[in-house]
Scaffold this motif. Structure first.
Motif, PDB file in Angstrom:
ATOM      1  N   MET A 117     110.566 -52.588 -21.239  1.00 54.04           N
ATOM      2  CA  MET A 117     109.563 -53.491 -21.787  1.00 54.04           C
ATOM      3  C   MET A 117     109.033 -52.884 -23.079  1.00 54.04           C
ATOM      4  O   MET A 117     108.714 -51.710 -23.130  1.00 54.04           O
ATOM      5  CB  MET A 117     108.431 -53.645 -20.759  1.00 54.04           C
ATOM      6  N   LEU A 168     106.525 -52.270 -26.434  1.00 54.72           N
ATOM      7  CA  LEU A 168     105.086 -52.122 -26.662  1.00 54.72           C
ATOM      8  C   LEU A 168     104.454 -53.467 -26.961  1.00 54.72           C
ATOM      9  O   LEU A 168     103.387 -53.791 -26.476  1.00 54.72           O
ATOM     10  CB  LEU A 168     104.838 -51.156 -27.834  1.00 54.72           C
ATOM     11  N   SER A 188     105.097 -56.402 -25.964  1.00 54.64           N
ATOM     12  CA  SER A 188     104.905 -57.318 -24.848  1.00 54.64           C
ATOM     13  C   SER A 188     103.670 -56.931 -24.038  1.00 54.64           C
ATOM     14  O   SER A 188     103.255 -57.659 -23.159  1.00 54.64           O
ATOM     15  CB  SER A 188     106.143 -57.331 -23.949  1.00 54.64           C
ATOM     16  N   GLN A 189     103.073 -55.802 -24.347  1.00 53.28           N
ATOM     17  CA  GLN A 189     101.910 -55.307 -23.623  1.00 53.28           C
ATOM     18  C   GLN A 189     100.592 -55.603 -24.334  1.00 53.28           C
ATOM     19  O   GLN A 189      99.556 -55.191 -23.869  1.00 53.28           O
ATOM     20  CB  GLN A 189     102.036 -53.788 -23.421  1.00 53.28           C
ATOM     21  N   GLY A 211      95.040 -55.488 -24.471  1.00 52.43           N
ATOM     22  CA  GLY A 211      96.136 -55.291 -23.533  1.00 52.43           C
ATOM     23  C   GLY A 211      96.181 -53.865 -23.039  1.00 52.43           C
ATOM     24  O   GLY A 211      95.426 -52.994 -23.480  1.00 52.43           O
ATOM     25  N   LYS A 212      97.071 -53.636 -22.139  1.00 51.67           N
ATOM     26  CA  LYS A 212      97.229 -52.316 -21.523  1.00 51.67           C
ATOM     27  C   LYS A 212      97.483 -51.225 -22.560  1.00 51.67           C
ATOM     28  O   LYS A 212      96.963 -50.120 -22.463  1.00 51.67           O
ATOM     29  CB  LYS A 212      98.381 -52.388 -20.517  1.00 51.67           C
ATOM     30  N   ASP A 213      98.288 -51.542 -23.581  1.00 48.63           N
ATOM     31  CA  ASP A 213      98.682 -50.548 -24.580  1.00 48.63           C
ATOM     32  C   ASP A 213      98.021 -50.757 -25.938  1.00 48.63           C
ATOM     33  O   ASP A 213      98.512 -50.261 -26.958  1.00 48.63           O
ATOM     34  CB  ASP A 213     100.204 -50.554 -24.753  1.00 48.63           C
ATOM     35  N   GLU A 254      94.709 -51.708 -12.716  1.00 43.04           N
ATOM     36  CA  GLU A 254      95.090 -52.313 -13.981  1.00 43.04           C
ATOM     37  C   GLU A 254      94.032 -51.975 -15.013  1.00 43.04           C
ATOM     38  O   GLU A 254      92.841 -52.050 -14.732  1.00 43.04           O
ATOM     39  CB  GLU A 254      95.204 -53.832 -13.844  1.00 43.04           C
ATOM     40  N   GLN A 287      92.641 -52.484 -19.129  1.00 38.82           N
ATOM     41  CA  GLN A 287      92.633 -53.401 -20.259  1.00 38.82           C
ATOM     42  C   GLN A 287      91.837 -52.741 -21.379  1.00 38.82           C
ATOM     43  O   GLN A 287      90.728 -52.246 -21.146  1.00 38.82           O
ATOM     44  CB  GLN A 287      91.977 -54.727 -19.858  1.00 38.82           C
TER      45      GLN A 287
END
Length: 95
Positions: A1, A3, A5-6, A32-34, A70, A72
Motif C-alpha cells: 500500500m 503512502l 493511499s493513507q 490520515g494515518k501517515d 487506529e 489519525q
C-alpha cells in the motif's frame, strides 16, 4: 500500500467574496494515518493574490475499537491572502 493511499487532502477558503483591502484564509488539511510523513507543502504563486502570512497546526487521535488501535493525524496549513486587483479570480488546484 502506498503512502498516498493513507492520506486525504482537502483545501478550502473562509470566504468566497473579498474586497481589495480585505484578507481571506486558504487552509490546506492533510489527514490520515501517515499524514505526519508528509512535509509542509509549498504554496504556488496565486495570480492576483499576495501571501501575507502562513501558520500551521497539528492534531492526533487514537481510537481502540474491539482491541484494534487506529490513529489519525491532521496537519493544517493556513495561508492569509490579500487580493491585489479588483475582479473575479479563481484559486487554482493545489498540487
Amino acid at each position: 500500500m502506498s503512502l498516498f493511499s493513507q492520506i486525504e487532502v482537502q483545501s478550502y477558503v473562509d470566504k468566497t467574496k473579498v474586497g481589495i483591502n480585505e484578507r481571506l484564509q486558504l487552509t490546506l488539511e492533510i489527514s490520515g494515518k501517515d499524514a505526519n510523513k508528509v512535509g509542509q507543502p509549498n504554496l504556488p504563486e496565486i495570480k492576483n493574490f499576495r501571501e501575507l502570512v502562513s501558520s500551521s497546526s497539528s492534531s492526533s487521535s487514537i481510537q481502540i475499537i474491539n482491541g484494534k488501535m487506529e490513529s489519525q493525524v491532521t496537519k493544517s496549513y493556513t495561508y492569509t491572502l490579500q487580493p491585489q486587483n479588483k475582479g473575479r479570480f479563481l484559486i487554482p488546484p493545489l498540487n
